[in-house]
Motif scaffolding. Structure first.
Motif, PDB file in Angstrom:
ATOM      1  N   ARG A  15       0.837  -1.205   0.000  1.00  7.26           N
ATOM      2  CA  ARG A  15       0.000   0.000   0.000  1.00  7.26           C
ATOM      3  C   ARG A  15       0.874   1.259   0.000  1.00  7.26           C
ATOM      4  NH1 ARG A  15      -2.153  -0.698   4.522  1.00  7.26           N
ATOM      5  NH2 ARG A  15      -3.734  -2.173   3.788  1.00  7.26           N
ATOM      6  N   LYS A  16       1.934   1.227   0.789  1.00 10.05           N
ATOM      7  CA  LYS A  16       2.817   2.387   0.909  1.00 10.05           C
ATOM      8  C   LYS A  16       3.533   2.678  -0.408  1.00 10.05           C
ATOM      9  CE  LYS A  16       7.013   3.898   3.317  1.00 10.05           C
ATOM     10  NZ  LYS A  16       8.009   3.551   4.370  1.00 10.05           N
ATOM     11  N   TYR A  17       4.158   1.657  -0.981  1.00  9.89           N
ATOM     12  CA  TYR A  17       4.995   1.895  -2.158  1.00  9.89           C
ATOM     13  C   TYR A  17       4.197   1.993  -3.450  1.00  9.89           C
ATOM     14  CZ  TYR A  17       8.922   1.281   0.933  1.00  9.89           C
ATOM     15  OH  TYR A  17       9.817   1.455   1.953  1.00  9.89           O
ATOM     16  N   SER A  18       2.968   1.523  -3.465  1.00 14.33           N
ATOM     17  CA  SER A  18       2.124   1.744  -4.645  1.00 14.33           C
ATOM     18  C   SER A  18       1.777   3.224  -4.767  1.00 14.33           C
ATOM     19  CB  SER A  18       0.852   0.903  -4.556  1.00 14.33           C
ATOM     20  OG  SER A  18       0.049   1.321  -3.456  1.00 14.33           O
ATOM     21  N   GLN A  19       1.750   3.926  -3.627  1.00 18.01           N
ATOM     22  CA  GLN A  19       1.517   5.371  -3.641  1.00 18.01           C
ATOM     23  C   GLN A  19       2.799   6.122  -3.995  1.00 18.01           C
ATOM     24  OE1 GLN A  19      -1.372   6.966  -3.142  1.00 18.01           O
ATOM     25  NE2 GLN A  19      -2.655   5.247  -2.507  1.00 18.01           N
ATOM     26  N   LYS A  40      -0.434   5.318 -11.652  1.00 19.00           N
ATOM     27  CA  LYS A  40      -1.638   6.083 -11.968  1.00 19.00           C
ATOM     28  C   LYS A  40      -2.843   5.562 -11.205  1.00 19.00           C
ATOM     29  CE  LYS A  40      -4.255   7.915 -15.858  1.00 19.00           C
ATOM     30  NZ  LYS A  40      -4.390   7.972 -17.334  1.00 19.00           N
ATOM     31  N   TYR A  41      -2.915   4.217 -11.030  1.00 17.20           N
ATOM     32  CA  TYR A  41      -4.024   3.611 -10.296  1.00 17.20           C
ATOM     33  C   TYR A  41      -3.466   2.753  -9.159  1.00 17.20           C
ATOM     34  CZ  TYR A  41      -6.512   4.932 -14.566  1.00 17.20           C
ATOM     35  OH  TYR A  41      -7.031   5.632 -15.624  1.00 17.20           O
ATOM     36  N   PRO A  42      -2.944   3.378  -8.111  1.00 19.85           N
ATOM     37  CA  PRO A  42      -2.318   2.614  -7.018  1.00 19.85           C
ATOM     38  C   PRO A  42      -3.280   1.676  -6.312  1.00 19.85           C
ATOM     39  CG  PRO A  42      -2.645   4.925  -6.388  1.00 19.85           C
ATOM     40  CD  PRO A  42      -2.923   4.826  -7.847  1.00 19.85           C
ATOM     41  N   GLU A  43      -4.584   1.990  -6.382  1.00 20.14           N
ATOM     42  CA  GLU A  43      -5.561   1.143  -5.699  1.00 20.14           C
ATOM     43  C   GLU A  43      -5.666  -0.238  -6.344  1.00 20.14           C
ATOM     44  OE1 GLU A  43      -7.701   3.455  -8.899  1.00 20.14           O
ATOM     45  OE2 GLU A  43      -6.252   3.900  -7.318  1.00 20.14           O
ATOM     46  N   THR A  44      -5.195  -0.379  -7.569  1.00 19.63           N
ATOM     47  CA  THR A  44      -5.245  -1.693  -8.226  1.00 19.63           C
ATOM     48  C   THR A  44      -4.055  -2.566  -7.856  1.00 19.63           C
ATOM     49  OG1 THR A  44      -4.063  -0.903 -10.191  1.00 19.63           O
ATOM     50  CG2 THR A  44      -6.458  -0.687 -10.182  1.00 19.63           C
ATOM     51  N   LEU A  45      -3.029  -1.980  -7.246  1.00 22.90           N
ATOM     52  CA  LEU A  45      -1.836  -2.746  -6.873  1.00 22.90           C
ATOM     53  C   LEU A  45      -2.026  -3.349  -5.485  1.00 22.90           C
ATOM     54  CD1 LEU A  45       0.981  -0.392  -8.213  1.00 22.90           C
ATOM     55  CD2 LEU A  45       0.114  -2.487  -9.226  1.00 22.90           C
ATOM     56  N   THR A  46      -2.907  -4.307  -5.402  1.00 25.73           N
ATOM     57  CA  THR A  46      -3.148  -5.032  -4.159  1.00 25.73           C
ATOM     58  C   THR A  46      -2.955  -6.514  -4.423  1.00 25.73           C
ATOM     59  OG1 THR A  46      -5.516  -5.351  -4.594  1.00 25.73           O
ATOM     60  CG2 THR A  46      -4.871  -3.309  -3.465  1.00 25.73           C
ATOM     61  N   GLY A  47      -2.711  -7.262  -3.359  1.00 25.22           N
ATOM     62  CA  GLY A  47      -2.514  -8.695  -3.511  1.00 25.22           C
ATOM     63  C   GLY A  47      -3.694  -9.365  -4.184  1.00 25.22           C
ATOM     64  N   THR A  48      -4.905  -8.977  -3.790  1.00 29.99           N
ATOM     65  CA  THR A  48      -6.112  -9.588  -4.353  1.00 29.99           C
ATOM     66  C   THR A  48      -6.235  -9.303  -5.841  1.00 29.99           C
ATOM     67  OG1 THR A  48      -7.255  -9.374  -2.229  1.00 29.99           O
ATOM     68  CG2 THR A  48      -8.623  -9.695  -4.168  1.00 29.99           C
ATOM     69  N   GLN A  49      -5.997  -8.049  -6.245  1.00 24.28           N
ATOM     70  CA  GLN A  49      -6.119  -7.682  -7.651  1.00 24.28           C
ATOM     71  C   GLN A  49      -5.048  -8.353  -8.512  1.00 24.28           C
ATOM     72  OE1 GLN A  49      -8.524  -5.984  -9.158  1.00 24.28           O
ATOM     73  NE2 GLN A  49      -9.608  -5.725  -7.230  1.00 24.28           N
TER      74      GLN A  49
END
Length: 313
Positions: free
Chosen positions: A110-114, A119-128
């Protein structure tokens, strides 16, 4: 975690004793010798570690040479600095308050995706990330044993994998079943026993001739298609005594590299999914890219359509 599309909890809880059992492929193995040259090279540069996954099942983690170097450096550093409790068994151990716990992968992601400027950091999650791998694997028409291999790697039961990670049905119906219908429309001569939907040969001209949509006929088709339609209408004989209105000629304007890059920045993910963007998305793209001010939304939609057709070719 990013490379393996693993659950964050599995990577977070990786233990030193598991890394100590890192598995490198034997070069003289009969199984390795039976692989392709590329696959043999992959076996040489990648290592495999088994860790405890969901419900206690063992799941694999593949590591590149660089990853192995990072892990080695990390474990050596904790001993040299004495910052980690000596009884802490985790690879990614907490280094404060004498903790015996581990860092959480989801917090780091979460930290480093920001911070990375995505452009879409919310998509860089384990689930996605896991969903991306599981869903796109459906495009490959894998055999039963290959699909089972992917499901086992992700730690899924094959039935669950198929039920929850399949491509949207509307996309599959248009992209796959339509080929069967087009082949049957031509008499079915292209169909043969044992073919899959991906094996059915469809010529581009068949798509152009049989599937010009109402939108395209009204002006939203490619410029080449519109020109061809107008020429065919102009060549038809007209009733005596009637004069024909002069047809407009369509002037093609080449796309510049800057315009192509601007479209790809905003609409590339639609083209990857073989899906045309809607007018609202295209208008949003135009508003953000001044270089596209001379292009209409229909022009951009045509560009996306032609790009997807070239990808198929």
């Amino acid at each position: 975690m990013l490379f393996n599309r693993r659950r964050q909890g599995e990577i977070s809880k990786m233990k030193i004793k598991e890394v100590d059992k890192i598995d490198t492929m034997q070069k003289d193995s009969n199984v390795v010798k039976a692989l392709s040259n590329l696959e043999q090279r992959l076996c040489k540069v990648l290592s495999r570690v088994e860790i405890v996954g969901k419900k206690g099942r063992l799941v694999p983690v593949l590591m590149t040479y660089e990853m192995r170097e990072w892990i080695t450096l990390l474990l050596e550093g904790r001993q040299d600095l004495g910052a980690v409790h000596e009884e802490n068994e985790f690879v990614f151990a907490r280094s404060f308050y004498g903790s015996k716990g581990h860092l959480r992968a989801c917090d780091s992601l979460r930290k480093y995706s920001q911070l990375c400027g995505a452009k879409y950091p919310e998509t860089l999650t384990g689930t996605q990330l896991r969903k991306q791998l599981a869903t796109l694997s459906q495009l490959l028409c894998l055999k039963e044993n290959e699909m089972d291999m992917v499901a086992n790697f992700l730690g899924h039961d094959l039935k669950i994998h198929r039920e929850y990670y399949r491509l949207p049905m509307e996309i599959m119906q248009v992209a796959k079943v339509s080929k069967l219908l087009l082949a049957m429309e031509k008499g079915g001569s292209a169909l043969a026993q044992g073919q899959s939907l991906d094996d059915i040969p469809i010529v581009d001209e068949e798509i152009d001739q049989s599937n010009i949509s109402t939108e395209e006929e009204e002006g939203e088709g490619t410029e080449d298609q519109l020109t061809a339609i107008k020429r065919s209408k102009a060549d038809k004989p007209h009733p005596a005594g009637k004069q024909c209105k002069k047809k407009k000629t369509v002037t093609k304007r080449p796309w510049t590299e800057e315009q192509k890059a601007a479209v790809n920045r905003h609409l590339h993910h639609f083209m990857v999914l073989n899906q045309l963007p809607g007018k609202s998305k295209i208008d949003e793209c135009i508003s953000k890219e001044p270089v596209l001010s001379t292009r209409s939304w229909k022009n951009i939609k045509d560009y996306c359509r032609n790009t997807m057709k070239n990808q198929v070719r």
